[in-house]
Scaffold this motif. Structure first.
Motif, PDB file in Angstrom:
ATOM      1  N   ILE A 156       0.671  -1.105  -0.110  1.00  0.00           N
ATOM      2  CA  ILE A 156       0.112   0.056   0.093  1.00  0.00           C
ATOM      3  C   ILE A 156       0.737   1.272  -0.005  1.00  0.00           C
ATOM      4  O   ILE A 156       0.593   2.240  -0.760  1.00  0.00           O
ATOM      5  N   CYS A 158      -5.201   9.405  -6.370  1.00  0.00           N
ATOM      6  CA  CYS A 158      -6.332   8.555  -5.955  1.00  0.00           C
ATOM      7  C   CYS A 158      -6.332   7.548  -7.126  1.00  0.00           C
ATOM      8  O   CYS A 158      -7.101   6.360  -6.781  1.00  0.00           O
ATOM      9  N   ILE A 166      -3.961   4.815  -6.361  1.00  0.00           N
ATOM     10  CA  ILE A 166      -4.345   3.785  -5.379  1.00  0.00           C
ATOM     11  C   ILE A 166      -5.457   2.948  -5.630  1.00  0.00           C
ATOM     12  O   ILE A 166      -5.177   1.700  -5.426  1.00  0.00           O
ATOM     13  N   GLU A 167      -6.531   3.470  -6.574  1.00  0.00           N
ATOM     14  CA  GLU A 167      -7.578   2.422  -7.023  1.00  0.00           C
ATOM     15  C   GLU A 167      -6.766   1.470  -7.979  1.00  0.00           C
ATOM     16  O   GLU A 167      -7.337   0.295  -7.726  1.00  0.00           O
ATOM     17  N   THR A 203      -4.493  -1.045  -5.373  1.00  0.00           N
ATOM     18  CA  THR A 203      -5.153  -1.493  -4.364  1.00  0.00           C
ATOM     19  C   THR A 203      -6.720  -1.956  -4.420  1.00  0.00           C
ATOM     20  O   THR A 203      -7.199  -2.984  -3.764  1.00  0.00           O
ATOM     21  N   VAL A 244      -8.971  -0.154  -4.057  1.00  0.00           N
ATOM     22  CA  VAL A 244      -9.752   0.736  -3.042  1.00  0.00           C
ATOM     23  C   VAL A 244      -9.875   2.190  -3.769  1.00  0.00           C
ATOM     24  O   VAL A 244      -9.133   2.618  -4.094  1.00  0.00           O
ATOM     25  N   LEU A 288      -6.297   2.496   4.017  1.00  0.00           N
ATOM     26  CA  LEU A 288      -6.376   1.736   2.914  1.00  0.00           C
ATOM     27  C   LEU A 288      -6.091   0.024   3.157  1.00  0.00           C
ATOM     28  O   LEU A 288      -6.688  -0.636   2.659  1.00  0.00           O
ATOM     29  N   ARG A 317      -9.287  -1.153   4.654  1.00  0.00           N
ATOM     30  CA  ARG A 317     -10.369  -1.363   3.480  1.00  0.00           C
ATOM     31  C   ARG A 317      -9.988  -2.410   2.374  1.00  0.00           C
ATOM     32  O   ARG A 317     -10.692  -3.203   1.950  1.00  0.00           O
ATOM     33  N   ALA A 318      -8.554  -2.595   2.303  1.00  0.00           N
ATOM     34  CA  ALA A 318      -7.949  -3.633   1.286  1.00  0.00           C
ATOM     35  C   ALA A 318      -8.174  -5.076   1.679  1.00  0.00           C
ATOM     36  O   ALA A 318      -8.235  -6.010   0.988  1.00  0.00           O
TER      37      ALA A 318
END
Lengths: 89, 299
Positions: free
Chosen positions: A6, A54, A57-58, A61, A63, A83, A86-87
Protein backbone atom coordinates in the motif's frame (compact mmCIF):
# COMPACT_ATOMS: atom_id res chain seq x y z
CA UNK A 1 -2.39 -6.87 0.68
CA UNK A 2 0.27 -5.76 3.17
CA UNK A 3 1.20 -2.30 4.37
CA UNK A 4 4.34 -2.13 2.25
CA UNK A 5 2.43 -2.72 -0.98
CA UNK A 6 0.00 0.00 0.00
CA UNK A 7 2.85 2.37 0.78
CA UNK A 8 4.36 1.63 -2.63
CA UNK A 9 0.99 2.46 -4.23
CA UNK A 10 0.72 5.73 -2.31
CA UNK A 11 4.25 6.76 -3.22
CA UNK A 12 3.61 5.91 -6.87
CA UNK A 13 0.48 8.04 -6.75
CA UNK A 14 2.31 10.97 -5.20
CA UNK A 15 4.98 10.69 -7.85
CA UNK A 16 2.37 10.51 -10.62
CA UNK A 17 0.89 13.66 -9.14
CA UNK A 18 4.26 15.37 -9.60
CA UNK A 19 4.49 16.15 -5.90
CA UNK A 20 7.83 17.90 -5.68
CA UNK A 21 9.05 16.10 -2.59
CA UNK A 22 8.62 12.78 -4.36
CA UNK A 23 11.24 13.66 -6.98
CA UNK A 24 13.79 12.43 -4.45
CA UNK A 25 14.36 8.67 -4.39
CA UNK A 26 15.42 8.97 -0.76
CA UNK A 27 12.13 10.63 0.18
CA UNK A 28 10.17 7.95 -1.65
CA UNK A 29 12.12 5.15 0.03
CA UNK A 30 11.61 6.71 3.44
CA UNK A 31 7.83 6.62 3.03
CA UNK A 32 7.81 3.07 1.64
CA UNK A 33 9.92 1.89 4.57
CA UNK A 34 7.80 3.75 7.13
CA UNK A 35 10.63 6.06 8.21
CA UNK A 36 8.83 9.19 7.07
CA UNK A 37 5.25 10.24 7.69
CA UNK A 38 4.66 13.63 6.03
CA UNK A 39 1.40 15.49 6.44
CA UNK A 40 -0.62 16.23 3.33
CA UNK A 41 -0.20 19.90 4.11
CA UNK A 42 3.57 19.43 3.84
CA UNK A 43 3.23 17.55 0.55
CA UNK A 44 1.16 20.38 -0.95
CA UNK A 45 -1.07 18.46 -3.35
CA UNK A 46 -2.97 20.51 -5.94
CA UNK A 47 -6.22 19.24 -7.44
CA UNK A 48 -4.51 17.34 -10.25
CA UNK A 49 -2.10 15.69 -7.83
CA UNK A 50 -5.03 14.57 -5.69
CA UNK A 51 -6.67 13.00 -8.72
CA UNK A 52 -3.49 11.20 -9.76
CA UNK A 53 -2.93 9.89 -6.23
CA UNK A 54 -6.46 8.48 -6.01
CA UNK A 55 -6.22 6.96 -9.51
CA UNK A 56 -2.97 5.18 -8.58
CA UNK A 57 -4.40 3.93 -5.30
CA UNK A 58 -7.47 2.54 -7.02
CA UNK A 59 -5.46 0.86 -9.78
CA UNK A 60 -2.92 -0.66 -7.39
CA UNK A 61 -5.09 -1.60 -4.40
CA UNK A 62 -8.64 -1.76 -5.73
CA UNK A 63 -9.76 0.68 -3.04
CA UNK A 64 -11.66 3.68 -4.36
CA UNK A 65 -11.08 6.99 -2.62
CA UNK A 66 -12.45 10.25 -4.00
CA UNK A 67 -9.95 13.12 -4.21
CA UNK A 68 -12.09 15.25 -1.88
CA UNK A 69 -11.87 12.50 0.75
CA UNK A 70 -8.14 13.01 1.13
CA UNK A 71 -9.00 15.87 3.47
CA UNK A 72 -9.98 13.20 6.01
CA UNK A 73 -6.35 12.15 6.40
CA UNK A 74 -3.79 14.30 8.14
CA UNK A 75 -0.76 12.22 7.23
CA UNK A 76 0.38 9.54 4.81
CA UNK A 77 0.30 6.96 7.62
CA UNK A 78 -3.36 7.81 8.30
CA UNK A 79 -4.15 7.13 4.67
CA UNK A 80 -2.11 3.93 4.60
CA UNK A 81 -3.86 2.62 7.73
CA UNK A 82 -7.31 3.22 6.26
CA UNK A 83 -6.34 1.65 2.93
CA UNK A 84 -4.94 -1.37 4.71
CA UNK A 85 -8.19 -1.79 6.63
CA UNK A 86 -10.34 -1.41 3.54
CA UNK A 87 -8.15 -3.55 1.31
CA UNK A 88 -8.38 -6.50 3.66
CA UNK A 89 -12.13 -6.33 4.40
CA UNK B 1 -21.05 12.54 -34.10
CA UNK B 2 -18.17 10.02 -33.76
CA UNK B 3 -16.25 12.01 -31.13
CA UNK B 4 -19.25 12.17 -28.85
CA UNK B 5 -20.13 8.53 -29.46
CA UNK B 6 -16.61 7.45 -28.51
CA UNK B 7 -16.66 9.62 -25.41
CA UNK B 8 -20.10 8.41 -24.32
CA UNK B 9 -19.04 4.81 -24.69
CA UNK B 10 -15.99 5.38 -22.50
CA UNK B 11 -17.82 7.52 -19.95
CA UNK B 12 -20.64 5.03 -19.53
CA UNK B 13 -18.04 2.34 -18.77
CA UNK B 14 -16.60 4.34 -15.86
CA UNK B 15 -17.65 3.10 -12.44
CA UNK B 16 -15.77 5.34 -10.02
CA UNK B 17 -14.86 8.99 -9.73
CA UNK B 18 -11.25 8.03 -10.35
CA UNK B 19 -12.08 6.30 -13.60
CA UNK B 20 -13.90 9.45 -14.73
CA UNK B 21 -10.96 11.62 -13.73
CA UNK B 22 -8.59 9.38 -15.64
CA UNK B 23 -10.76 9.60 -18.73
CA UNK B 24 -11.07 13.37 -18.54
CA UNK B 25 -7.36 13.97 -17.87
CA UNK B 26 -6.69 12.00 -21.07
CA UNK B 27 -9.19 13.97 -23.16
CA UNK B 28 -7.85 17.27 -21.83
CA UNK B 29 -4.42 16.38 -23.23
CA UNK B 30 -5.47 16.35 -26.89
CA UNK B 31 -8.87 17.90 -27.62
CA UNK B 32 -8.90 21.12 -29.60
CA UNK B 33 -11.24 23.90 -28.40
CA UNK B 34 -13.75 23.27 -31.19
CA UNK B 35 -13.65 19.52 -30.59
CA UNK B 36 -14.39 20.12 -26.94
CA UNK B 37 -17.26 22.40 -27.89
CA UNK B 38 -18.68 19.67 -30.12
CA UNK B 39 -18.30 17.12 -27.35
CA UNK B 40 -19.85 19.39 -24.72
CA UNK B 41 -22.79 20.07 -27.02
CA UNK B 42 -23.41 16.34 -27.29
CA UNK B 43 -23.09 15.86 -23.53
CA UNK B 44 -25.58 18.62 -22.79
CA UNK B 45 -27.97 17.41 -25.51
CA UNK B 46 -28.02 13.94 -23.96
CA UNK B 47 -27.99 15.20 -20.38
CA UNK B 48 -30.63 12.82 -19.00
CA UNK B 49 -28.61 9.80 -20.08
CA UNK B 50 -25.13 11.07 -19.32
CA UNK B 51 -23.28 10.42 -16.05
CA UNK B 52 -23.27 13.44 -13.71
CA UNK B 53 -19.46 13.44 -13.79
CA UNK B 54 -19.59 14.12 -17.52
CA UNK B 55 -21.89 17.09 -16.99
CA UNK B 56 -19.62 18.54 -14.31
CA UNK B 57 -16.55 18.11 -16.50
CA UNK B 58 -18.18 19.66 -19.58
CA UNK B 59 -19.39 22.62 -17.56
CA UNK B 60 -16.02 23.18 -15.85
CA UNK B 61 -13.84 22.97 -18.93
CA UNK B 62 -16.42 24.96 -20.88
CA UNK B 63 -16.07 27.79 -18.39
CA UNK B 64 -12.26 27.69 -18.66
CA UNK B 65 -12.53 28.05 -22.43
CA UNK B 66 -15.29 30.67 -22.43
CA UNK B 67 -13.35 32.99 -20.17
CA UNK B 68 -10.83 33.72 -22.95
CA UNK B 69 -13.41 35.99 -24.55
CA UNK B 70 -12.42 34.62 -27.97
CA UNK B 71 -14.81 32.80 -30.30
CA UNK B 72 -14.18 29.05 -30.00
CA UNK B 73 -11.30 28.23 -32.29
CA UNK B 74 -11.51 25.57 -34.97
CA UNK B 75 -8.00 24.17 -35.07
CA UNK B 76 -7.29 21.40 -37.51
CA UNK B 77 -5.84 18.70 -35.23
CA UNK B 78 -3.35 16.48 -37.04
CA UNK B 79 -1.67 13.64 -35.12
CA UNK B 80 1.93 13.35 -36.36
CA UNK B 81 2.97 10.62 -33.95
CA UNK B 82 1.23 9.23 -30.89
CA UNK B 83 2.72 11.94 -28.69
CA UNK B 84 3.15 14.72 -31.24
CA UNK B 85 0.01 16.54 -32.34
CA UNK B 86 -0.06 19.47 -34.73
CA UNK B 87 -2.83 22.04 -34.34
CA UNK B 88 -3.03 24.08 -37.54
CA UNK B 89 -5.30 27.09 -37.97
CA UNK B 90 -8.43 26.48 -40.00
CA UNK B 91 -9.65 28.15 -43.17
CA UNK B 92 -8.72 31.77 -43.69
CA UNK B 93 -5.31 31.53 -42.03
CA UNK B 94 -2.32 33.22 -43.66
CA UNK B 95 -0.07 30.95 -45.76
CA UNK B 96 2.43 28.84 -43.89
CA UNK B 97 5.42 30.94 -44.93
CA UNK B 98 3.87 33.78 -42.90
CA UNK B 99 3.03 31.71 -39.81
CA UNK B 100 4.95 30.83 -36.66
CA UNK B 101 5.24 27.24 -35.49
CA UNK B 102 5.23 26.91 -31.71
CA UNK B 103 6.78 23.66 -30.47
CA UNK B 104 5.08 23.00 -27.13
CA UNK B 105 6.58 20.70 -24.50
CA UNK B 106 3.88 19.66 -22.06
CA UNK B 107 4.16 18.98 -18.35
CA UNK B 108 3.96 15.57 -16.66
CA UNK B 109 0.19 15.54 -17.23
CA UNK B 110 0.31 16.31 -20.95
CA UNK B 111 -0.80 19.90 -20.36
CA UNK B 112 0.64 23.36 -20.68
CA UNK B 113 -0.29 24.07 -17.08
CA UNK B 114 -3.85 24.10 -18.43
CA UNK B 115 -5.88 21.56 -20.39
CA UNK B 116 -4.74 21.78 -24.02
CA UNK B 117 -8.09 23.10 -25.36
CA UNK B 118 -8.08 25.86 -22.74
CA UNK B 119 -4.48 26.86 -23.54
CA UNK B 120 -5.12 26.86 -27.29
CA UNK B 121 -8.17 29.02 -26.77
CA UNK B 122 -6.17 31.68 -24.91
CA UNK B 123 -3.01 31.84 -27.00
CA UNK B 124 -2.32 33.87 -30.15
CA UNK B 125 -4.00 32.83 -33.42
CA UNK B 126 -4.39 32.57 -36.39
CA UNK B 127 -0.78 33.32 -37.35
CA UNK B 128 0.47 30.49 -35.15
CA UNK B 129 0.50 26.71 -35.38
CA UNK B 130 1.05 24.63 -32.25
CA UNK B 131 2.96 21.34 -32.23
CA UNK B 132 2.17 19.75 -28.87
CA UNK B 133 4.61 17.12 -27.61
CA UNK B 134 4.12 14.77 -24.70
CA UNK B 135 6.69 12.66 -22.82
CA UNK B 136 4.76 9.89 -21.10
CA UNK B 137 7.95 8.51 -19.57
CA UNK B 138 8.25 11.74 -17.57
CA UNK B 139 11.97 12.07 -18.37
CA UNK B 140 11.85 15.77 -19.24
CA UNK B 141 11.99 14.85 -22.96
CA UNK B 142 15.73 14.15 -22.73
CA UNK B 143 15.07 10.56 -23.76
CA UNK B 144 13.02 11.71 -26.73
CA UNK B 145 9.52 10.52 -27.59
CA UNK B 146 8.52 6.90 -27.09
CA UNK B 147 7.36 6.14 -30.61
CA UNK B 148 9.76 8.44 -32.44
CA UNK B 149 13.42 8.47 -31.33
CA UNK B 150 15.41 8.08 -28.08
CA UNK B 151 16.89 11.57 -27.68
CA UNK B 152 15.41 15.03 -27.63
CA UNK B 153 17.38 16.09 -30.69
CA UNK B 154 16.62 13.03 -32.81
CA UNK B 155 12.94 12.98 -31.85
CA UNK B 156 12.43 16.65 -32.57
CA UNK B 157 14.28 16.40 -35.88
CA UNK B 158 11.97 13.58 -36.92
CA UNK B 159 8.80 15.40 -35.90
CA UNK B 160 9.81 18.67 -37.55
CA UNK B 161 10.75 16.79 -40.71
CA UNK B 162 7.40 15.01 -40.78
CA UNK B 163 5.53 18.31 -40.99
CA UNK B 164 8.00 20.19 -43.21
CA UNK B 165 8.60 22.69 -40.45
CA UNK B 166 11.16 24.56 -42.56
CA UNK B 167 8.24 26.02 -44.52
CA UNK B 168 7.17 28.12 -41.54
CA UNK B 169 8.32 31.69 -41.25
CA UNK B 170 9.84 30.97 -37.87
CA UNK B 171 9.77 28.47 -35.04
CA UNK B 172 9.46 29.12 -31.34
CA UNK B 173 9.57 26.63 -28.47
CA UNK B 174 7.55 26.87 -25.27
CA UNK B 175 7.46 24.41 -22.38
CA UNK B 176 5.60 24.23 -19.11
CA UNK B 177 6.99 22.76 -15.89
CA UNK B 178 8.80 19.50 -16.77
CA UNK B 179 8.67 20.56 -20.43
CA UNK B 180 10.37 23.90 -19.87
CA UNK B 181 13.91 22.62 -19.95
CA UNK B 182 13.44 20.96 -23.35
CA UNK B 183 11.98 24.20 -24.72
CA UNK B 184 15.14 26.12 -23.83
CA UNK B 185 17.44 23.33 -24.95
CA UNK B 186 15.81 22.85 -28.36
CA UNK B 187 15.68 26.59 -29.01
CA UNK B 188 19.47 26.66 -28.65
CA UNK B 189 20.14 23.35 -30.41
CA UNK B 190 17.89 24.07 -33.41
CA UNK B 191 18.40 27.82 -33.60
CA UNK B 192 14.74 28.69 -33.09
CA UNK B 193 13.59 32.30 -33.06
CA UNK B 194 13.00 32.08 -29.31
CA UNK B 195 12.57 29.65 -26.43
CA UNK B 196 10.36 30.05 -23.38
CA UNK B 197 10.13 28.08 -20.17
CA UNK B 198 7.11 28.51 -17.92
CA UNK B 199 8.22 27.45 -14.45
CA UNK B 200 10.43 24.78 -15.98
CA UNK B 201 13.22 22.63 -14.69
CA UNK B 202 16.92 23.51 -14.50
CA UNK B 203 19.86 21.17 -15.15
CA UNK B 204 20.13 20.31 -11.44
CA UNK B 205 16.48 19.18 -11.47
CA UNK B 206 17.27 16.58 -14.09
CA UNK B 207 20.48 15.53 -12.42
CA UNK B 208 18.62 14.86 -9.16
CA UNK B 209 16.48 12.46 -11.17
CA UNK B 210 19.52 10.66 -12.52
CA UNK B 211 19.33 12.30 -15.96
CA UNK B 212 22.13 14.11 -17.75
CA UNK B 213 21.91 17.75 -18.83
CA UNK B 214 25.30 17.59 -20.56
CA UNK B 215 23.71 17.77 -24.00
CA UNK B 216 22.22 21.11 -23.09
CA UNK B 217 25.56 22.45 -21.88
CA UNK B 218 27.18 21.20 -25.08
CA UNK B 219 24.51 22.98 -27.15
CA UNK B 220 25.22 26.20 -25.28
CA UNK B 221 28.91 25.90 -26.18
CA UNK B 222 28.25 25.00 -29.80
CA UNK B 223 25.47 27.38 -30.87
CA UNK B 224 24.54 31.04 -30.57
CA UNK B 225 21.83 31.54 -27.96
CA UNK B 226 18.52 32.89 -29.33
CA UNK B 227 16.22 35.04 -27.18
CA UNK B 228 15.26 32.93 -24.17
CA UNK B 229 12.83 33.68 -21.36
CA UNK B 230 11.97 32.00 -18.08
CA UNK B 231 8.68 33.04 -16.48
CA UNK B 232 8.01 31.93 -12.92
CA UNK B 233 5.98 32.67 -9.84
CA UNK B 234 7.93 35.24 -7.84
CA UNK B 235 6.98 33.65 -4.53
CA UNK B 236 7.61 30.00 -5.44
CA UNK B 237 11.08 29.15 -4.11
CA UNK B 238 11.88 26.14 -6.32
CA UNK B 239 11.28 28.00 -9.56
CA UNK B 240 13.00 31.11 -8.26
CA UNK B 241 16.07 28.94 -7.66
CA UNK B 242 15.73 27.40 -11.14
CA UNK B 243 15.63 30.90 -12.65
CA UNK B 244 18.84 31.83 -10.86
CA UNK B 245 20.55 28.61 -11.94
CA UNK B 246 19.62 29.14 -15.59
CA UNK B 247 20.59 32.80 -15.52
CA UNK B 248 24.05 31.82 -14.29
CA UNK B 249 24.41 29.43 -17.19
CA UNK B 250 23.35 31.51 -20.19
CA UNK B 251 21.70 34.73 -21.30
CA UNK B 252 18.03 34.29 -20.39
CA UNK B 253 15.47 36.91 -19.46
CA UNK B 254 13.94 35.84 -16.16
CA UNK B 255 10.46 37.14 -15.48
CA UNK B 256 9.15 36.70 -11.93
CA UNK B 257 5.37 37.08 -11.86
CA UNK B 258 4.49 39.39 -8.99
CA UNK B 259 1.97 38.07 -6.50
CA UNK B 260 2.11 34.51 -7.82
CA UNK B 261 3.04 31.88 -5.25
CA UNK B 262 2.29 28.54 -6.87
CA UNK B 263 4.24 26.50 -9.39
CA UNK B 264 1.37 26.78 -11.87
CA UNK B 265 1.79 30.43 -12.79
CA UNK B 266 -0.42 30.07 -15.87
CA UNK B 267 -3.46 29.18 -13.80
CA UNK B 268 -2.76 32.01 -11.38
CA UNK B 269 -2.73 34.48 -14.26
CA UNK B 270 -5.85 32.87 -15.71
CA UNK B 271 -7.62 33.43 -12.40
CA UNK B 272 -6.77 37.13 -12.66
CA UNK B 273 -8.50 37.19 -16.06
CA UNK B 274 -5.26 38.17 -17.81
CA UNK B 275 -4.16 35.00 -19.58
CA UNK B 276 -4.80 36.16 -23.16
CA UNK B 277 -2.59 39.20 -22.68
CA UNK B 278 0.04 37.19 -20.83
CA UNK B 279 0.30 34.53 -23.54
CA UNK B 280 0.51 37.21 -26.23
CA UNK B 281 3.72 38.30 -24.50
CA UNK B 282 5.01 34.76 -24.05
CA UNK B 283 4.49 33.93 -27.73
CA UNK B 284 5.90 37.21 -29.02
CA UNK B 285 9.34 37.05 -30.64
CA UNK B 286 11.33 37.97 -28.68
CA UNK B 287 9.14 37.17 -25.67
CA UNK B 288 7.98 40.23 -23.76
CA UNK B 289 8.64 40.74 -20.08
CA UNK B 290 5.11 41.42 -18.96
CA UNK B 291 3.65 44.08 -16.78
CA UNK B 292 3.13 41.32 -14.20
CA UNK B 293 6.82 41.13 -13.55
CA UNK B 294 8.18 41.82 -10.10
CA UNK B 295 11.74 43.09 -9.61
CA UNK B 296 13.86 40.10 -10.57
CA UNK B 297 15.52 38.46 -7.61
CA UNK B 298 16.98 35.66 -9.71
CA UNK B 299 19.59 37.53 -11.67
Amino acid sequence: MDARKIRVAVVRGLKMGAVERMFSQEARDAIVEGRSNPTFAELGLDSLARMELCIAIELDTGVSIAPDSLDLYATVDDLVADLLRRATV
Amino acid sequence: MPLFDAYRSEACACRTVNEFNRLHIDYEAWLSPSEFEELARGIHACAPTMPPASMIWARGLGELIARSGNPVRAWDRRPVYQDAVWYAPGDGAPPRRERTLVVCYTDFFGRLFMPIPAYLQHCPAPGHDYLVLRDRSRRYFVEGLADVAPTLTSALRAVLGAIDAHKFRRIQSVGASSGGFAALWSAVEFGFSSGVSLGGAAPSTLERSGLSADGFREALRAHPVPPLAYYYSADYPTDRANAAELAALMPVVTVPIAGASKHNLVFEIYQRGELVEFLAGVHAIPPRATRYAAPDAAT
